[in-house]
Design an enzyme around this catalytic site. Structure first.
Site, PDB file in Angstrom:
ATOM      1  N   ALA A  68       0.867  -1.188   0.000  1.00  0.00           N
ATOM      2  CA  ALA A  68       0.000   0.000   0.000  1.00  0.00           C
ATOM      3  C   ALA A  68       0.896   1.228   0.000  1.00  0.00           C
ATOM      4  CB  ALA A  68      -0.885   0.012   1.239  1.00  0.00           C
ATOM      5  N   HIS A  69       0.580   2.173  -0.833  1.00  0.00           N
ATOM      6  CA  HIS A  69       1.369   3.412  -0.821  1.00  0.00           C
ATOM      7  C   HIS A  69       0.614   4.620  -1.350  1.00  0.00           C
ATOM      8  CE1 HIS A  69       1.795   2.416  -5.077  1.00  0.00           C
ATOM      9  NE2 HIS A  69       2.081   3.685  -5.266  1.00  0.00           N
ATOM     10  N   ARG A  70      -0.579   4.424  -1.922  1.00  0.00           N
ATOM     11  CA  ARG A  70      -1.320   5.549  -2.514  1.00  0.00           C
ATOM     12  C   ARG A  70      -1.530   6.653  -1.488  1.00  0.00           C
ATOM     13  NH1 ARG A  70      -0.988   5.633  -7.386  1.00  0.00           N
ATOM     14  NH2 ARG A  70      -0.620   3.470  -7.812  1.00  0.00           N
TER      15      ARG A  70
END
Ligand code: UD1
Ligand code: UDP
Length: 375
Positions: A223-225
């Protein structure tokens, strides 16, 4: 003909690697401009090393938003020149790229994807009258709150060659009034990269043994958004989802976390749930192996939605929309957002899924096609 390949982040290095290979194979004069948007070893140099890429001729060392002083111990950092906003980051890249293009003028500039690097590269080149080729053109989430969506739309409209991975992307471009003669459906260069590097990975790394996991016995999560990890409710929901997934299926969640995510987990004071193994970002060879062996992928990454599909692994997408709708349409990907209960429901559904992806993203010759078209 001289080509300048502009890149700056992890996915651009990976997806441009096969284009660089193709330039080498065809003896085309080319060079790399690295904006330095990503700069930690694990987000940058590891890919140049593993994919055996030539060093960038220019590195702008622009860096990213460093406003937080919180840094993860397990990551190595080098200095970053810019602090602050998207505008400042993009503007610094724009000025730097323009200077290089004026001095070492190419016939064509290639950019890939939807990052700020891509926006700066395409804008600098098009204003100088240099042909711009946009690799992975025509992706749309139809969500203008995403910085990437803004970048995609602008770059598509100022590019001369639009290399759309699928017919769906081509149609989106036509719908926006982009002339048909500028659009070429080539497939996605990620297929080229997956095939080539999975083969190389075989003899070189054994990540399952290193992490004490077994084939089909774990989940893989990333996850990085910005819209997810910078929001405590959404990031909290994602971690809760991982907890519930472990509770229901009893299989660990391997979580090679982007530095942005590590930073935000720490800033929000969240605990990583038991059953979730937070590890440092992996190099591409190990990551591909881990992805192929996973029971299911949970992610908000664009590239992972494609790779999971290519590798025949089911994907649960931690977002409300996707610019990769083809994967959802064929049934191998499901959008669940960031609510813990919905995440575990999505995993349940994907565990039962028997659909196949096919060659949605092409046959692994996208780079060859792209170089032929501009050549
Ligand atoms: C960027 C792209 C995103 C892409 C992602 C790929 C934009 C607007 N965003 O997001 O579209 O999906 O790259 O991974 O262009 N950091 C480090 N080391 C690094 C890089 C980043 O520690 O090498 C940390 C810094 O705290 C930084 C944060 O991550 O502030 C965010 O980095 P940034 O490049 O701004 O955005 P990404 O989230 O990486
Ligand atoms: N990736 C990797 N190591 C990791 C996580 C991802 O090599 O620890 C690769 C992954 O295989 C994919 C790309 O990075 O090819 C995706 O990058 P990211 O998710 O950062 O960006 P996005 O695709 O969302 O723009």
């Amino acid at each position: 003909m001289k080509i300048a390949i502009i890149l700056g982040t992890r996915p651009e290095i990976i997806k441009m690697s096969s284009i660089i290979r193709e330039c080498e194979r065809c003896n085309i004069d080319h060079y790399i401009i690295h904006t330095g948007q990503h700069y930690s070893f694990e987000m940058d140099s590891v890919f140049f090393d593993e994919l055996n890429l030539p060093a960038a001729r220019y590195n702008l060392d622009v860096g990213s938003d460093q406003k937080s002083s919180l840094r993860s111990d397990h990551l190595t950092f080098r200095s970053s020149g810019v602090s602050g906003t998207h505008g400042r980051q993009t503007a610094t890249m724009l000025a730097g790229i323009e200077r290089i293009l004026l001095d070492d003028t190419p016939d064509v500039v290639l950019v890939q994807g939807d990052t700020n690097t891509v926006l700066a590269g395409a804008l600098a080149a098009s204003k100088l009258g240099i042909h711009v080729g946009h690799v992975e053109a025509g992706l749309r989430s139809f969500d203008r709150t995403m910085p990437e969506e803004m970048n995609r739309v602008i770059v598509d409209h100022i590019s001369d060659h639009l290399f759309a991975p699928t017919e769906t992307s081509r149609q989106y471009l036509l719908d926006e009034g982009i002339p048909d003669e500028r659009i070429f459906v080539t497939g996605n260069t990620i297929v080229d990269a997956v095939h080539r590097n999975l083969e190389i990975a075989k003899g070189k790394v054994d990540v399952l043994e290193r992490l004490d996991l077994f084939n089909g016995g774990y989940f893989l999560a990333t996850a990085h958004r910005a819209e997810n990890v910078d929001d405590p409710v959404r990031l909290g929901g994602i971690l809760e989802g991982f907890r519930l997934v472990y509770e229901e299926f009893g299989m660990p969640v391997a979580f090679p976390a982007h530095p942005r995510t590590v930073k935000m987990i720490s800033e929000f004071g969240f605990d990583v749930p038991s059953g979730t193994r937070l590890i440092e970002p992996l190099g591409y060879l190990e990551f591909l192996q881990l992805e192929r062996g996973a029971r299911c992928v949970l992610t908000d990454s664009g590239g992972l939605q494609e790779e999971a599909c290519i590798l025949g692994v089911r994907c649960v997408t931690l977002r409300d929309n996707t610019e990769r709708p083809e994967t959802v349409d064929v049934g191998v990907n499901v959008l669940v957002g960031c609510d813990g209960v919905k995440i575990v429901e999505g995993v349940r559904r994907m565990m039962e899924c028997r659909d196949v992806c096919g060659d949605l993203y092409g046959d692994g010759t996208a780079s060859e096609r792209i170089i032929n078209i501009i050549g």
